[in-house]
Design an enzyme around this catalytic site. Structure first.
Site, PDB file in Angstrom:
ATOM      1  N   MET A 118      10.206  -8.919 -52.032  1.00 12.02           N
ATOM      2  CA  MET A 118      11.330  -8.595 -51.035  1.00 12.02           C
ATOM      3  C   MET A 118      11.554  -7.004 -51.227  1.00 12.02           C
ATOM      4  SD  MET A 118      15.042  -8.868 -53.189  1.00 12.02           S
ATOM      5  CE  MET A 118      15.594  -7.760 -51.968  1.00 12.02           C
ATOM      6  N   HIS A 119      12.059  -6.586 -50.174  1.00 12.33           N
ATOM      7  CA  HIS A 119      12.210  -5.131 -49.946  1.00 12.33           C
ATOM      8  C   HIS A 119      13.551  -4.659 -48.875  1.00 12.33           C
ATOM      9  CE1 HIS A 119       8.712  -6.327 -47.545  1.00 12.33           C
ATOM     10  NE2 HIS A 119       9.172  -5.380 -46.788  1.00 12.33           N
ATOM     11  N   PHE A 120      14.033  -3.800 -49.025  1.00 10.58           N
ATOM     12  CA  PHE A 120      15.139  -3.131 -48.081  1.00 10.58           C
ATOM     13  C   PHE A 120      14.452  -2.365 -47.167  1.00 10.58           C
ATOM     14  CE2 PHE A 120      18.281  -4.952 -50.932  1.00 10.58           C
ATOM     15  CZ  PHE A 120      19.359  -5.366 -49.922  1.00 10.58           C
TER      16      PHE A 120
END
Ligand SMILES: [Zn+2]
Length: 161
Positions: A118-120
């Site tokens: 996951m990553h913003f």
């Protein structure tokens, strides 16, 4: 559109050979591309998006290889959000955007390019740039602008812990 100078439709094409493995894990292990990784802390890391929606498009990820928010510990979550905030602050000082898109794409159907880790996305926005979800064509733009942005941003993440 092919030859238009369009920083909001950049394709960052410095290398043709893709690294083996997860780009966020590689960055966390110090094996990421030198011109992409801005900072690595104990729980979080920040890197330039190689395929940015806008110049200054950053990716903020936890160090652990996790697909979703619900696997993060409270400590990791707090650190991740603090790093997102730091990214917004750095971009604001350097690029003076008029706004930001900050968000998560969880799962392939939601548009995640790398769904396993996951990553913003932190994307600076200016009036008159284009829609966030613009699909990239074959437009290729000089990557010097992204390099310059990288050099300007890097000091802000030097103390990431
Ligand atoms: Zn990973």
């Amino acid at each position: 559109m092919e030859n238009l100078w369009a920083p909001w439709r950049m394709t960052y094409i410095l290398d043709e050979d893709k690294p083996e493995g997860c780009i966020f894990c590689l960055a966390g292990d110090g094996k990421g591309a030198d011109d992409l990784v801005l900072g690595v802390g104990e729980h979080s890391l920040v890197m330039m998006n190689k395929y940015p929606y806008n110049n200054g498009h950053l990716l903020v990820a936890p160090r652990r290889h996790l697909p979703g928010l619900d696997q993060l510990s409270p400590e990791e979550m707090a650190d991740l959000l603090a790093t997102v905030r730091l990214s917004v602050q750095a971009l604001r000082e350097i690029m003076h955007p008029e706004g930001f898109n900050v968000g998560l794409n969880l799962g392939r159907v939601a548009g995640a390019g790398i769904e396993e880790h996951m990553h913003f996305h932190v994307v600076p926005r200016w009036g008159g740039d284009t829609n966030f979800m613009t699909v990239f064509g074959e437009v290729r733009v000089i990557p010097e602008h992204i390099r310059a942005t990288y050099e300007n941003l890097r000091p802000y993440f030097a103390d990431l812990k």
